[in-house]
Design an enzyme around this catalytic site. Sequence first.
Site: not given
Length: 109
Positions: A34, A37
């Site tokens: 991700c 993230c």
Amino acid sequence: MNDSDLPEIDEAGFDAQVLGRPGVSVVDFWSVSCIPCRQMTRLLREIAPELPPQACIVKVNADENPGLVERYGVRGLPTLLMFKDGVLVETRTGIDRRQVLKKVIEAHS
């Protein structure tokens, strides 16, 4: 919080380290794949030293802890769960600006 490293926890330690802890706990659900993230981690590391000492930020790898993902209905990453005295008080998905994120965390402190 005075340490810029964000500890990672798993399902085995979640209840003791988050639900059993007084004060505010911010749980960052993330994944290696991700990209947003990584940005969230950077923001949380910047904010951590500025938070009250009773605030705690921890990370949970969503890929390695599917039970927690299911338990808290995490549908997107990054997702932040905010607990106060072991009670879930707010869920946020996606990236916020630094100041917004800091204010949200401080509001629960």
